[in-house]
Design an enzyme around this catalytic site. Structure first.
Site, short mmCIF file in Angstrom:
data_model
loop_
_atom_site.label_atom_id
_atom_site.label_comp_id
_atom_site.label_asym_id
_atom_site.label_seq_id
_atom_site.Cartn_x
_atom_site.Cartn_y
_atom_site.Cartn_z
N TRP A 189 0.75 -1.16 0.07
CA TRP A 189 0.03 0.07 -0.05
C TRP A 189 0.68 1.23 0.09
O TRP A 189 2.21 1.14 0.07
CB TRP A 189 -0.87 -0.02 1.20
CG TRP A 189 -2.26 0.60 0.89
CD1 TRP A 189 -2.71 1.91 1.10
CD2 TRP A 189 -3.43 -0.09 0.26
NE1 TRP A 189 -4.02 2.05 0.70
CE2 TRP A 189 -4.08 0.65 0.23
CE3 TRP A 189 -3.55 -1.19 -0.16
CZ2 TRP A 189 -5.57 0.48 -0.49
CZ3 TRP A 189 -4.75 -1.69 -0.85
CH2 TRP A 189 -5.72 -1.04 -1.12
N ASP A 190 0.22 2.42 -0.13
CA ASP A 190 1.17 3.41 -0.09
C ASP A 190 1.87 3.88 1.38
O ASP A 190 2.67 4.61 1.32
CB ASP A 190 0.33 4.87 -0.58
CG ASP A 190 -0.74 5.13 0.18
OD1 ASP A 190 -1.22 4.66 1.06
OD2 ASP A 190 -1.39 6.09 -0.27
N ASN A 469 -14.00 0.92 0.93
CA ASN A 469 -13.14 2.13 0.98
C ASN A 469 -13.13 2.69 -0.51
O ASN A 469 -12.38 1.82 -1.31
CB ASN A 469 -11.94 1.71 1.72
CG ASN A 469 -11.03 2.98 1.61
OD1 ASN A 469 -11.21 4.16 2.32
ND2 ASN A 469 -10.08 2.96 0.72
N GLU A 470 -13.47 3.95 -0.83
CA GLU A 470 -13.49 4.72 -1.90
C GLU A 470 -13.78 4.02 -3.18
O GLU A 470 -13.17 4.61 -4.33
CB GLU A 470 -11.69 4.98 -1.64
CG GLU A 470 -11.24 5.94 -0.59
CD GLU A 470 -9.98 6.44 -0.81
OE1 GLU A 470 -9.04 5.73 -1.54
OE2 GLU A 470 -9.90 7.38 0.30
N GLU A 566 -11.76 10.80 6.18
CA GLU A 566 -10.32 10.72 6.02
C GLU A 566 -9.60 12.00 5.39
O GLU A 566 -10.24 12.74 4.66
CB GLU A 566 -10.02 9.70 4.83
CG GLU A 566 -9.83 8.22 5.22
CD GLU A 566 -9.27 7.53 3.99
OE1 GLU A 566 -8.42 8.12 3.00
OE2 GLU A 566 -9.49 6.31 3.89
#
Ligand SMILES: *[C@@H]1O[C@H](CO)[C@@H](O)[C@H](O)[C@H]1NC(C)=O
Ligand SMILES: *[C@@H]1O[C@H](CO)[C@@H](O)[C@H](O)[C@H]1NC(C)=O
Ligand SMILES: *[C@@H]1O[C@H](CO)[C@@H](O)[C@H](O)[C@H]1NC(C)=O
Ligand SMILES: *[C@@H]1O[C@H](CO)[C@@H](O)[C@H](O)[C@H]1NC(C)=O
Ligand SMILES: *[C@@H]1O[C@H](CO)[C@@H](O)[C@H](O)[C@H]1NC(C)=O
Length: 883
Positions: A189-190, A469-470, A566
């Site tokens: 992930w980032d 999520n998103e 977020e």
């Protein structure tokens, strides 16, 4: 009265038995790679990376670039083998089941003589296999063979591709993780490395019984006037071969005054085809027998013990679940905003806020990512969960969002949230991706949603379910090049989150709201066909906001929202934490390969640098450049999030903004990230700041574009603030004595933010020579942190000089709840900005990152092991900001 007798003779009843197959003297587990070249003793529950580390085959997986160097692990096939003894008696039970609470992820299971038991492919599912005819007296051999998750994802993708193919190259990750029902972040992930784990990550055991067992318990509490009704549903399970069960279901609830409320019923029914039965008992509870459960900061999170027993009639065999429940109502209110805000721009659209026990509460908190990159450690390392959740509690957080790219957390996690009063926004585990919808995929998802809702539903901490999520914003915003297939992806999106997942959640848990996506426009997204034209519409639902270009310390940067679920900015972890990942001093440079490897956010360091140099002076030729960059990055992050969070809290006054959950609470490795707590548990400056910017009562100034200053009073309490005095001290940077002090009356309703009627004119002073300090004195308000306005960027201020600081640790050591508390006295001779205390001694400062405007202040240090005060004193290192 037969059943009553049964209830009282509990002690003579035998339990449905469990043969634990965790690693022990009686159960020997080993692991081996496909060609036999790598093998060793295994720990179950566990995983292959943990086992390879213990066997000394690989080193510390988080050291330097070991994420990439150990990637071969994830390409191999691993077999876990258990040898264990079973007696003839064990085989006598009518039902003998092998239960895996969690297998990560794609695996085949074989028991004795090559008889296959099954194939599995979802790490979020409990698997139960009938082994009555496969188990034998004497030694048994159980094999679990895990396929490479990377290959399994690849194979599925060739049949059922869904965008995106891969994570960005800078993550050093793997592709097609959306094909697997596996922690999505395990392919990188980032903020984290790829460790495509495999293993038996949760307990494995044999269940044997003659009747039936309670598999899950759901509890449904409803207010009935001033009283409550509690409906307990027992999800009873037996073998598919058993068609009828006969027994007694009983519940006992411990309420106030040690009273026990009991009720039972006869269960004599046919089972469904899958061997299950759902039976329910309702209790009416008088309102004065219980106290409400409240989130942190709003009251006590009172819990009550609930015992649920199922006793099989013929054999007096018992299965039980003991849980704790709470009495509270939680709803998300989406009603016309004009009712709160009138016929104005702000009043367009709908509200989006949590009402708890009938009160609209502003949700303060953060986002939770897995507590370890290896899921088996996230599950078993309770100390880390305790530390993280307690840290959230300590800084006034009332809500955490369990983000959809991780795992459904352990029972222990939710029990702890119940105890601490931390509400949970629970995503289902789908994140930043389109997902396949082929029938096998939907089948395993169905099982996953059913089981996890059944497992978690009774926790009072869970406030809301969200489908993903998103993924709505990703599809609308064409993040993954889906626009040419928009219709196809839209239809698949609806099939997964609306047609498949939603009915399951709404059937099993009708009391909780299911949001299709997070962020979304809530019911407005649904009206617009689930993919809203602008899912970030400030008039609806929740939003995520990241902006690395605008000035993050400027309150006028941030857009309006009803609920910020977020937002965040990166910083680097401390040098101490970085040193746990490398011992090479050359790595600790901004342009080292190490630093580059750990930064997954494209251009991440330049974004940090831009924010930092916009506000602070940092000379690239400074011989301590990297150390200062680390420290300043934490100042910059803390100030940015303080600014943005206060904007959202102020927004309660004019936009009815009702939540601020910043990204992210915790970390999985030592790397630049958005977290407030470093891997290993050290608090960054942000986490200390959170305690202040989330304080229940806060004076919150806002410097406008015109340079005028608005002052808000934030009040997250059930009582109004009246007759308050807001003091504004104007300081010259050169002196601890204010050059001017003004006082203003202040007030705020209960649970509100209010713009104060304060007209301040201070620009007779040169802006670069001064700063403003705000403090509050109000009847009934015990404490409220000071707040500040720095009128110009710190790099432009004049008069702040290098301070002389004396630190002494008092000789008296206080004992508080198994912890030792030390008082640290700090003396200064001038203003000190962001005074930061650090020590190598294990423990933590209760407050830190001080803006010192008084000659003496004190800090507290707590730890578990005694250390001589003078040793603590000499170990303390300090940092601060000066031009
Ligand atoms: C066994 O597998 C490992 C890892 O895949 C490989 O490096 C090794 O060469 C193989 N050994 C043999 C003898 O085939
Ligand atoms: C179990 O796995 C081991 C190791 O790969 C293998 O030697 C053995 O034959 C397997 N046993 C069965 C019953 O599949
Ligand atoms: C709201 O304001 C608009 C524009 O001024 C006006 O046309 C409308 O009638 C108003 N509605 C109500 C309910 O007052
Ligand atoms: C701040 O203090 C310095 C040094 O005493 C003085 O020169 C300056 O005028 C002061 N500025 C203000 C705004 O009082
Ligand atoms: C710190 O102490 C030194 C030496 O006593 C003195 O010269 C200096 O002015 C002091 N700094 C401040 C900010 O008072």
């Amino acid at each position: 009265m037969r059943t009553f007798v049964l209830f009282c003779s509990v002690l003579t009843i035998i339990n449905a038995e469990i043969i634990d197959l965790s690693s022990s003297d009686n159960v020997i587990w080993t692991f081996v790679s496909k060609n036999g070249s790598m093998k060793g003793p295994a720990t179950v529950p566990g995983g292959v990376y943990s086992d390879l580390q213990k066997a000394g085959i690989i080193g510390d997986i988080l050291n330097r670039d070991n994420d990439v160097l150990t990637r071969w692990v994830a390409f191999d096939t691993w077999t876990y083998t258990a040898k264990f003894q079973v007696s003839i008696d064990d085989l006598a039970s009518r039902v003998v089941h092998l239960v895996f609470d969690g297998l990560d992820t794609t695996a085949f299971i074989v028991l004795n003589d090559h008889s296959p038991i099954g194939a599995v492919n979802n790490m979020f599912v409990k698997y139960v296999f009938d082994i009555k005819n496969k188990l034998k007296a004497g030694e048994n051999v159980l094999n679990v063979t895990f396929l490479s998750p990377i290959m399994a994802a690849q194979i599925r993708s060739s049949r059922a591709f869904a965008a995106p193919a891969c994570v960005p190259p800078g993550y050093n990750g793997e592709c097609h993780v959306n094909q697997l029902r596996k922690m999505q972040a395990s392919f990188a992930w980032d903020w984290g490395p790829a460790f495509p784990s495999v293993g038996i990550w949760k307990p494995v055991y044999i269940e044997k019984y003659d009747g039936a067992v309670i598999r899950w318990v759901t509890t449904h509490t409803k207010r009935v006037g001033v009283d409550w009704s509690l409906t307990v549903q027992a999800h009873i399970e037996t073998s598919k071969k058993v068609t009828k069960i006969d027994g007694v279901l009983s519940i006992a609830l411990q309420v106030e005054g040690k009273q026990m409320l009991k009720k039972w019923k006869q269960v004599n029914v046919e089972t469904k085809a899958d061997g299950t039965v759902v039976e329910e008992i309702e209790l009416l509870i008088s309102g004065n027998m219980i106290r409400l459960w409240w989130p942190n900061g709003y009251g006590e999170p009172t819990l009550y013990d609930l015992h649920v027993h199922y006793t099989t009639a013929s054999k007096k065999e018992e299965s039980r679940k003991d849980i704790k429940i709470g009495f509270r109502t939680v709803e998300i209110v989406e009603s016309p905003a004009s009712e709160k805000l009138g016929n104005t721009t702000a009043g367009k659209g709908l509200t989006f806020y949590f009402k708890v026990n009938g009160y609209p509460l502003f949700m303060k908190g953060s986002n939770w990512i897995p507590s370890n990159i290896l899921p088996e450690l996230g599950e078993s390392d309770k100390a880390t969960i305790d530390n993280l959740l307690t840290a959230a509690y300590d800084v006034n957080m009332a809500m955490l969002r369990v983000w959809g790219g991780g795992v459904y957390e352990s029972d222990y996690f939710y029990e702890k949230c119940d105890q601490l009063g931390i509400l949970i926004w629970q995503d289902f585990m789908f994140a930043c991706s389109m997902y396949p919808v082929d029938p096998p995929f939907l089948n395993v998802v169905t099982q996953e949603i059913e089981q996890n809702v059944l497992r978690l539903q009774h926790h009072p901490s869970i406030a809301v379910w969200a489908g993903n999520n998103e993924n709505e914003v990703a599809l609308r915003g064409n993040w993954y090049g889906t626009s040419k297939d928009f219709k196809k992806y839209e239809a698949e999106y609806i099939k997964l989150y609306v047609d498949t997942i939603r009915p399951i959640v709404e059937t099993l848990d009708p009391e909780r709201r299911y949001l299709v996506s997070s962020p979304s426009n809530g019911i407005e997204s649904e009206r617009e066909g689930y993919i809203a034209s602008n899912p970030y519409d400030p008039h609806y639902g929740d939003t995520h906001y990241y902006n690395y270009f605008a000035d993050n310390w400027n309150m006028n940067t941030y857009p309006k929202t009803r609920f910020a679920s977020e937002y965040g900015f990166q910083s680097l972890p401390s040098i101490r934490t970085l040193k746990t990942a490398t011992s090479n001093p050359d790595d600790l440079k901004l342009n080292s390969k190490f630093s580059e490897h750990r930064q997954h956010s494209p251009n991440g360091y330049s974004y940090i640098e831009n924010q930092l140099t916009g506000h602070m002076k940092l000379d690239v030729n400074d011989f301590k450049y990297f150390e200062k960059f680390v420290f300043y990055s934490q100042i910059s992050q803390a100030m940015a999030l303080k600014t943005e969070t206060e904007v959202y809290r102020q927004g309660q006054a004019d936009w009815y903004t009702m939540g601020a959950l910043y990204w992210q609470l915790n970390d999985v490795w030592q790397a630049p990230s958005w977290s407030g707590i470093e891997y290993g548990g050290r608090w960054k400056m942000l986490h200390y700041f959170a305690k202040t910017f989330f304080a229940p009562v806060l004076v919150s100034p806002r410097q406008l574009v015109s340079d005028d200053i608005d002052v808000y009073l934030l009040n997250d309490r059930f009582v109004p603030i009246i007759d308050a005095v807001i003091t504004v001290d104007i300081y010259n940077w050169t002196s601890l004595t204010p050059i001017n002090t003004k006082q203003f009356p202040g007030d705020a309703d209960a649970l509100s933010a209010k713009l104060q009627d304060i007209d301040m004119n201070y620009w007779d002073y040169k802006k670069e020579q001064i700063f403003l300090k705000f403090s509050l004195d109000a009847p009934g308000v015990k404490s409220s942190p000071n707040n500040y306005v720095f009128p110009v960027p710190l790099k432009s201020i004049v008069g702040l000089i290098k301070p002389n600081i004396t630190i002494t640790v008092a000789n008296i050591v206080m004992r508080r709840k198994e912890k030792l508390e030390y008082t640290v006295n700090i003396e200064v001779d001038t203003i000190v900005l962001f005074l930061w205390l650090e020590t190598g001694i294990k423990g933590n400062f209760i407050d830190n990152a001080f803006i010192v405007t008084e000659p003496t202040i004190t800090a507290k240090f707590v730890c578990s092991k005694y250390v001589a005060p003078r040793d603590l004193q000499s170990s303390i290192e300090i940092q601060y900001y000066v031009n």
